[in-house]
Design a protein around this motif. Structure first.
Motif, PDB file in Angstrom:
ATOM      1  N   ALA A 120      21.518  41.980  63.809  1.00 35.30           N
ATOM      2  CA  ALA A 120      20.415  41.757  62.784  1.00 35.30           C
ATOM      3  C   ALA A 120      21.232  41.230  61.436  1.00 35.30           C
ATOM      4  CB  ALA A 120      19.881  43.148  62.482  1.00 35.30           C
ATOM      5  N   THR A 121      22.296  41.325  61.534  1.00 36.93           N
ATOM      6  CA  THR A 121      23.038  40.881  60.222  1.00 36.93           C
ATOM      7  C   THR A 121      23.641  39.587  60.306  1.00 36.93           C
ATOM      8  OG1 THR A 121      25.294  41.861  60.827  1.00 36.93           O
ATOM      9  CG2 THR A 121      23.717  43.377  59.479  1.00 36.93           C
ATOM     10  N   TYR A 122      23.252  38.877  61.392  1.00 35.64           N
ATOM     11  CA  TYR A 122      23.957  37.508  61.498  1.00 35.64           C
ATOM     12  C   TYR A 122      23.482  36.509  60.224  1.00 35.64           C
ATOM     13  CZ  TYR A 122      24.582  32.886  63.219  1.00 35.64           C
ATOM     14  OH  TYR A 122      24.815  31.449  63.437  1.00 35.64           O
ATOM     15  N   MET A 123      24.320  36.053  59.666  1.00 34.73           N
ATOM     16  CA  MET A 123      24.174  35.063  58.568  1.00 34.73           C
ATOM     17  C   MET A 123      23.545  35.600  57.069  1.00 34.73           C
ATOM     18  SD  MET A 123      25.544  32.236  59.243  1.00 34.73           S
ATOM     19  CE  MET A 123      24.896  31.277  57.819  1.00 34.73           C
ATOM     20  N   ASN A 124      23.684  37.313  57.276  1.00 36.06           N
ATOM     21  CA  ASN A 124      23.536  37.741  56.191  1.00 36.06           C
ATOM     22  C   ASN A 124      24.697  37.919  55.063  1.00 36.06           C
ATOM     23  OD1 ASN A 124      21.609  40.867  56.840  1.00 36.06           O
ATOM     24  ND2 ASN A 124      21.145  38.891  57.069  1.00 36.06           N
ATOM     25  N   ARG A 125      24.323  37.961  53.769  1.00 38.85           N
ATOM     26  CA  ARG A 125      25.515  37.814  52.902  1.00 38.85           C
ATOM     27  C   ARG A 125      26.132  39.103  53.085  1.00 38.85           C
ATOM     28  NH1 ARG A 125      22.988  35.939  48.537  1.00 38.85           N
ATOM     29  NH2 ARG A 125      23.609  33.916  48.758  1.00 38.85           N
ATOM     30  N   VAL A 126      27.356  39.251  52.769  1.00 37.12           N
ATOM     31  CA  VAL A 126      28.190  40.514  52.926  1.00 37.12           C
ATOM     32  C   VAL A 126      27.687  41.406  51.887  1.00 37.12           C
ATOM     33  CG1 VAL A 126      30.507  41.395  52.763  1.00 37.12           C
ATOM     34  CG2 VAL A 126      30.242  39.538  54.275  1.00 37.12           C
ATOM     35  N   PRO A 127      27.293  42.559  52.179  1.00 36.17           N
ATOM     36  CA  PRO A 127      27.086  43.603  51.076  1.00 36.17           C
ATOM     37  C   PRO A 127      27.887  44.105  50.132  1.00 36.17           C
ATOM     38  CG  PRO A 127      26.890  44.818  53.106  1.00 36.17           C
ATOM     39  CD  PRO A 127      27.287  43.602  53.374  1.00 36.17           C
ATOM     40  N   ASN A 128      27.499  44.577  48.966  1.00 30.77           N
ATOM     41  CA  ASN A 128      28.486  45.482  47.842  1.00 30.77           C
ATOM     42  C   ASN A 128      29.415  44.373  47.469  1.00 30.77           C
ATOM     43  OD1 ASN A 128      29.007  47.597  46.603  1.00 30.77           O
ATOM     44  ND2 ASN A 128      30.729  48.096  47.798  1.00 30.77           N
ATOM     45  N   ARG A 129      29.266  43.143  47.297  1.00 31.94           N
ATOM     46  CA  ARG A 129      30.098  42.235  46.896  1.00 31.94           C
ATOM     47  C   ARG A 129      29.426  40.954  46.079  1.00 31.94           C
ATOM     48  NH1 ARG A 129      33.197  44.901  48.456  1.00 31.94           N
ATOM     49  NH2 ARG A 129      34.745  44.530  50.316  1.00 31.94           N
ATOM     50  N   PRO A 130      29.592  41.199  44.697  1.00 24.38           N
ATOM     51  CA  PRO A 130      28.884  40.186  43.690  1.00 24.38           C
ATOM     52  C   PRO A 130      29.366  38.685  44.110  1.00 24.38           C
ATOM     53  CG  PRO A 130      30.708  41.782  42.606  1.00 24.38           C
ATOM     54  CD  PRO A 130      30.907  42.067  43.932  1.00 24.38           C
ATOM     55  N   TRP A 131      28.272  38.168  43.869  1.00 24.00           N
ATOM     56  CA  TRP A 131      28.453  36.655  44.598  1.00 24.00           C
ATOM     57  C   TRP A 131      28.216  35.583  43.445  1.00 24.00           C
ATOM     58  CZ3 TRP A 131      23.657  33.873  44.428  1.00 24.00           C
ATOM     59  CH2 TRP A 131      22.619  34.639  44.068  1.00 24.00           C
ATOM     60  N   LEU A 132      27.544  36.245  42.415  1.00 19.00           N
ATOM     61  CA  LEU A 132      27.535  35.029  41.267  1.00 19.00           C
ATOM     62  C   LEU A 132      27.600  35.653  39.809  1.00 19.00           C
ATOM     63  CD1 LEU A 132      26.557  32.322  40.291  1.00 19.00           C
ATOM     64  CD2 LEU A 132      24.350  33.062  40.222  1.00 19.00           C
ATOM     65  N   PHE A 133      28.788  35.257  39.076  1.00 14.71           N
ATOM     66  CA  PHE A 133      29.068  35.919  37.853  1.00 14.71           C
ATOM     67  C   PHE A 133      29.555  34.769  36.951  1.00 14.71           C
ATOM     68  CE2 PHE A 133      32.202  36.870  41.195  1.00 14.71           C
ATOM     69  CZ  PHE A 133      33.474  36.543  40.509  1.00 14.71           C
ATOM     70  N   SER A 134      29.686  35.356  35.875  1.00 14.64           N
ATOM     71  CA  SER A 134      30.277  34.644  34.686  1.00 14.64           C
ATOM     72  C   SER A 134      30.955  35.421  33.553  1.00 14.64           C
ATOM     73  CB  SER A 134      29.517  33.409  34.256  1.00 14.64           C
ATOM     74  OG  SER A 134      28.511  33.856  33.413  1.00 14.64           O
ATOM     75  N   SER A 135      31.745  34.810  32.601  1.00 13.35           N
ATOM     76  CA  SER A 135      32.219  35.395  31.352  1.00 13.35           C
ATOM     77  C   SER A 135      32.692  34.239  30.616  1.00 13.35           C
ATOM     78  CB  SER A 135      33.486  35.963  31.771  1.00 13.35           C
ATOM     79  OG  SER A 135      34.552  35.514  32.356  1.00 13.35           O
ATOM     80  N   SER A 136      32.631  34.885  29.322  1.00 10.36           N
ATOM     81  CA  SER A 136      33.031  33.644  28.144  1.00 10.36           C
ATOM     82  C   SER A 136      33.535  34.819  27.127  1.00 10.36           C
ATOM     83  CB  SER A 136      31.489  33.142  27.675  1.00 10.36           C
ATOM     84  OG  SER A 136      30.672  34.101  27.387  1.00 10.36           O
ATOM     85  N   GLY A 137      34.118  34.154  26.324  1.00  8.71           N
ATOM     86  CA  GLY A 137      34.902  34.586  25.194  1.00  8.71           C
ATOM     87  C   GLY A 137      35.198  33.793  24.077  1.00  8.71           C
ATOM     88  N   ALA A 138      35.181  34.275  22.901  1.00  4.55           N
ATOM     89  CA  ALA A 138      35.569  33.397  21.698  1.00  4.55           C
ATOM     90  C   ALA A 138      36.290  34.366  20.597  1.00  4.55           C
ATOM     91  CB  ALA A 138      34.291  33.177  21.041  1.00  4.55           C
ATOM     92  N   SER A 139      37.218  33.689  20.005  1.00  2.00           N
ATOM     93  CA  SER A 139      38.083  34.357  19.043  1.00  2.00           C
ATOM     94  C   SER A 139      38.608  33.624  17.986  1.00  2.00           C
ATOM     95  CB  SER A 139      39.272  34.900  19.826  1.00  2.00           C
ATOM     96  OG  SER A 139      40.325  34.148  20.155  1.00  2.00           O
ATOM     97  N   TYR A 140      38.728  33.795  16.924  1.00  2.00           N
ATOM     98  CA  TYR A 140      39.307  33.219  15.680  1.00  2.00           C
ATOM     99  C   TYR A 140      40.304  34.089  14.996  1.00  2.00           C
ATOM    100  CZ  TYR A 140      39.535  29.724  12.097  1.00  2.00           C
ATOM    101  OH  TYR A 140      39.730  28.879  11.039  1.00  2.00           O
ATOM    102  N   THR A 141      41.368  33.365  14.492  1.00  2.00           N
ATOM    103  CA  THR A 141      42.374  34.043  13.834  1.00  2.00           C
ATOM    104  C   THR A 141      42.651  33.356  12.399  1.00  2.00           C
ATOM    105  OG1 THR A 141      43.733  34.212  15.829  1.00  2.00           O
ATOM    106  CG2 THR A 141      44.920  34.636  13.756  1.00  2.00           C
ATOM    107  N   PHE A 142      42.556  34.333  11.376  1.00  2.00           N
ATOM    108  CA  PHE A 142      42.886  33.911   9.983  1.00  2.00           C
ATOM    109  C   PHE A 142      44.206  34.261   9.647  1.00  2.00           C
ATOM    110  CE2 PHE A 142      38.309  35.251  10.756  1.00  2.00           C
ATOM    111  CZ  PHE A 142      37.618  34.015   9.861  1.00  2.00           C
ATOM    112  N   HIS A 143      44.826  33.400   8.917  1.00  2.00           N
ATOM    113  CA  HIS A 143      46.339  33.790   8.372  1.00  2.00           C
ATOM    114  C   HIS A 143      46.248  34.067   6.987  1.00  2.00           C
ATOM    115  CE1 HIS A 143      48.307  32.079  12.077  1.00  2.00           C
ATOM    116  NE2 HIS A 143      47.080  31.457  12.037  1.00  2.00           N
TER     117      HIS A 143
END
Length: 787
Positions: free
Chosen positions: A672-695
């Protein structure tokens, strides 16, 4: 046949390389140091009037291939005076240089150098290289940094010190191996991980995806994480202390003392972590007397305390005639963890706990020009006494109110009272030989022995059968490297052999663990092979491709359980996979101090006997089992922008599609699980970051850094999507997590203060096996660095 063909290619390339090497005349090599004797990496070594040049490596060493003649070398490094020397080359020559610090500040000059991390990213393999030094003042553990990297996802089972699952390109858990300076991290003890390793000892983190260099000597299938520690040869003291929400405290000490007369280096390290982890659990089911039913409510965790300590003392020498590096070390690690839940949060514990202690002694040796002029030798011996105990003696059944009822069974396994002991001694032996035929051709031979024992017994459970199992593996790797056309093209070919020796003595719970099938001694070997290449068209555009037929031998945790929430499965088969990577990357300097870099990768994984963790929600227990075949495909992309070292922007996205390829079950019926996506696994994700340094804010020679990060994870099913009604299936919901931090440093980085707020929107966040993570949390850190 594939193995033989790959071996033929490697040997053919080797002989071609030998012939090419013979056509080059001489090698100019040496070491570059500062006036205090410390090695200087990343120094630009160029030959004036030509396009030839190189960079010094992490040990300050350089090598150039030149024809006979007279040359003027130019050595440059930001903050140091440019050094020019004329040499006459008519034979292989060793020439060392000493750089002097510059007292002149140059304005308006943009210098585009390549850090060690950037050069690793631009190699033949698919790899992320993360610099720790720029953010060490605000970083509290490595999991935060690694989790924001492209293609990588870390899912924790709770707060500070909880177990976690790390995936790289869809391969996760024990398919990923961990190293520290090329040596398995396990030698520090099973309780030491990315989450409690002191961050101020680390220079950078290398994350290899799918294809792992033979020099690491591992059987990783999904990839490897190699933590590179700081290697300066100078005196310093680096201490930090952090305090945060949920009664969390963390203290680190990293110091180095160099005795000038003998050159003896003494390097102590201490890392301590503590937390009650008493964060709020939202919407858990508790019994309501008025309505006489279970209702969702918010309750604090009450039995999740964590304490860990890692101490190490290392002593040795660098840059001696008999050794480039020789160190002996002794370390001790301890972890005490109260257990709040099983593998699902509906199973609540109130008294069960786990403790571990590990002692380690090790020695490492490195020597260039070992016996032969261009032969480098590395060796390591390590032995660890790793001991853990799980206490489960309460005949009680708890709820999220902290109340309990008397029971006839213990909390974790639902059986009799248990004080279970596990002695898992670990011996690691590593030998590595690297011979450079020329600056462009080299060969590497690596051997790794990893032997783990499993002496187990129980103080109270008379039905538990004591056993002394053995897991031993020998891994041999042979690699050939080419650098052609002034470094524009790099090739690497390798073969590996994995020898797995098991001696299984346990026989209890054979219907659950399969011990009746594999009891006794067995030895099997498995071949592996692969290749990688990179071609640089010009600075903004380069391509890389790599392939590996890899084997991953099950770990002790998978085969033998963990003594608490994981059943043994001694019948597990090794995973095998064909891994393919293809990528584009480049760096562009559009104008002035602007730098834009990007990377785009696609990957395929064809896995047989995929090892997957399954969870019994009724028992709260977990066990690893083989899924006959899983295919994984995906893409990931990352963009980074830097302006003048002040503004940094980054964003990445990862898509990983893992599907079950098993058409028929063991009884011949359709799966029944043929071609099912493997469970308990993130399959689409992203991250982003920004930083600024003042002297120069408030004080001269000060810096103020403000940063923010955002993570998004698409929802995914907890179990196979073919089972049950879709609308009622358990799933991990979409995650939106925002973090922010601010750091102020003054007195040229001697004093540093930072404040971090994680999940500042206080979003409900689930993770591994739908276990809740903490909500909004604050952490303040003070760091003192004295040279």
């Amino acid at each position: 046949m594939k193995f033989s063909f790959c071996l033929f290619l490697l040997l053919a390339s080797w002989f071609v390389g030998l012939e090419a090497a013979a056509q080059h005349n001489f090698i100019l090599s040496g070491k570059i140091t500062a006036r205090d004797g410390s090695a200087m990496p990343q120094v630009t070594v160029s030959v004036k009037g030509t396009t030839l040049g190189t960079y010094s490596d992490a040990d300050g060493k350089y090598s150039l291939r030149l024809k006979s003649g007279t040359y003027t070398l130019s050595l440059s490094f930001l903050g140091y005076e440019t050094l020019e020397k004329t040499i006459v080359l008519n034979q292989n020559m060793t020439r060392d240089f000493v750089m002097k610090e510059s007292s002149v500040s140059l304005d308006g000059v943009n210098v585009y150098g390549k850090s060690r991390s950037q050069k690793i990213r631009e190699g033949a393999f698919s790899v992320n290289a993360l610099d720790v030094k720029p953010i060490v003042n605000s970083l509290n553990n490595l999991t935060t940094l690694v989790d924001h990297s492209a293609g990588v996802k870390i899912r924790q089972e709770g707060g500070v010190g909880s177990d976690y699952d790390l995936s790289i390109n869809g391969m996760s858990g024990n398919s990923v191996r961990y190293f520290i300076d090329g040596v398995p991290l396990d030698i520090k003890g099973s309780g030491v991980s990315l989450s409690n390793l002191p961050v101020n000892i680390i220079d950078r983190v290398e994350i290899y995806k799918g294809v792992v260099p033979a020099s690491l000597g591992t059987d990783a299938l999904g990839g490897a994480i190699n933590i590179i520690t700081r290697q300066e040869q100078k005196n310093y003291l680096d201490v930090s202390y952090s305090v945060g929400s949920f009664h969390t405290h963390k203290a680190d000490l990293n110091a180095q003392f160099v005795e000038k007369r003998t050159g003896l280096i003494v390097h102590p390290t201490v890392g301590i972590s503590y937390s009650l982890n008493d964060y709020m659990m939202k919407g858990v089911e508790v019994w309501d007397e008025d309505s006489r039913k279970y209702v969702p409510s918010d309750r604090r965790r009450f039995h999740d305390g964590y304490f860990s300590v890692l101490t190490q003392l290392e002593a040795g020498f660098r840059n001696k005639s008999w050794a480039d590096a020789f160190f002996v070390s002794a370390s001790y690690s301890k972890v005490d963890k109260k257990l709040q839940t099983g593998s699902v949060q509906s199973k609540v514990y109130g008294m069960a706990e786990r403790q571990s202690d590990a002692w380690n002694v090790s020695a490492r040796y490195q020597k260039d020009h070992f016996l032969l002029d261009r032969l480098r030798f590395n060796a390591l011996f390590s032995h660890t006494w790793d001991y853990s105990i799980t206490v489960d003696t309460a005949y009680r059944k708890y709820d999220w109110n902290g109340n309990y009822i008397e029971s006839s069974r213990n909390e974790i396994t639902g059986r009799g009272r248990s004080i279970r002991h596990y002695n898992r001694p670990l011996t690691v032996v590593r030998g590595n030989l690297d011979y450079a035929f020329s600056a462009s051709h080299s060969i590497n031979l690596n051997y790794m022995l990893n032997r783990t024992g499993n002496n187990r017994y129980d103080e109270l459970d008379t039905d538990f059968e004591a056993a002394n199992d053995v897991l031993c593996k020998h891994i041999v790797g042979l690699a050939y490297h080419q650098s052609l056309w002034d470094g524009r093209m790099e090739n690497s070919f390798f073969v590996k052999n994995y020898v797995n020796h098991l001696n299984i003595r346990q026989t209890d719970l054979y219907w659950q663990t399969g011990s009746d099938e594999v009891k006794g001694s067995s030895t099997k070997s498995y071949p592996g092979y692969g290749a990688g290449l990179r071609y640089n068209f010009f600075q903004p555009l380069a391509v890389k491709a790599s392939f590996e037929h890899s084997v991953r031998l099950p770990l002790a945790r998978e085969l033998l359980g963990n003594g608490t929430t994981v059943y043994a499965n001694v019948a597990l088969k090794p995973e095998k996979s064909d891994n393919v990577n293809l990528g584009l990357f480049g760096t562009w300097h559009p104008a002035g101090a602007h730098t834009l870099s990007y990377e785009l990768n696609g990957f395929l994984r064809f896995v047989d006997d995929y090892i997957q963790a399954t969870v019994s929600e009724k028992e709260g227990m977990m066990q690893y089992e083989n899924v006959p075949a899983v295919n994984i495909k995906g893409m990931e992309g990352e963009v980074r922008y830097d302006f003048d070292g002040r503004l940094q922007l980054s964003a990445n996205v990862s898509y990983q599609d893992a599907r079950d390829q098993r058409k028929l079950k063991d009884d011949g019926k359709p799966s029944a699980t043929y071609m099912n996506r493997v469970p308990n696994r993130p399959w689409l994700f992203s991250s982003s970051g920004a930083s600024y340094t003042f002297h120069d804010v408030f004080l001269h020679n000060s810096r103020l850094r403000i940063g923010m990060d955002y993570q998004w994870v698409h929802w995914y099913f907890l179990t196979w999507e073919a089972y049950g009604a879709r609308e009622s299936k358990a799933k991990i919901p979409t995650q939106h997590i925002c973090d922010a931090d601010i750091t102020y440093s003054w007195h040229n980085g001697r004093y540093n203060v930072s404040v971090e707020c994680t999940n500042f929107l206080d979003k409900l966040a689930y993770d591994n096996y739908k276990l809740q993570k903490p909500g909004r949390a604050f952490m303040a850190k003070f760091r003192l660095f004295i040279e």
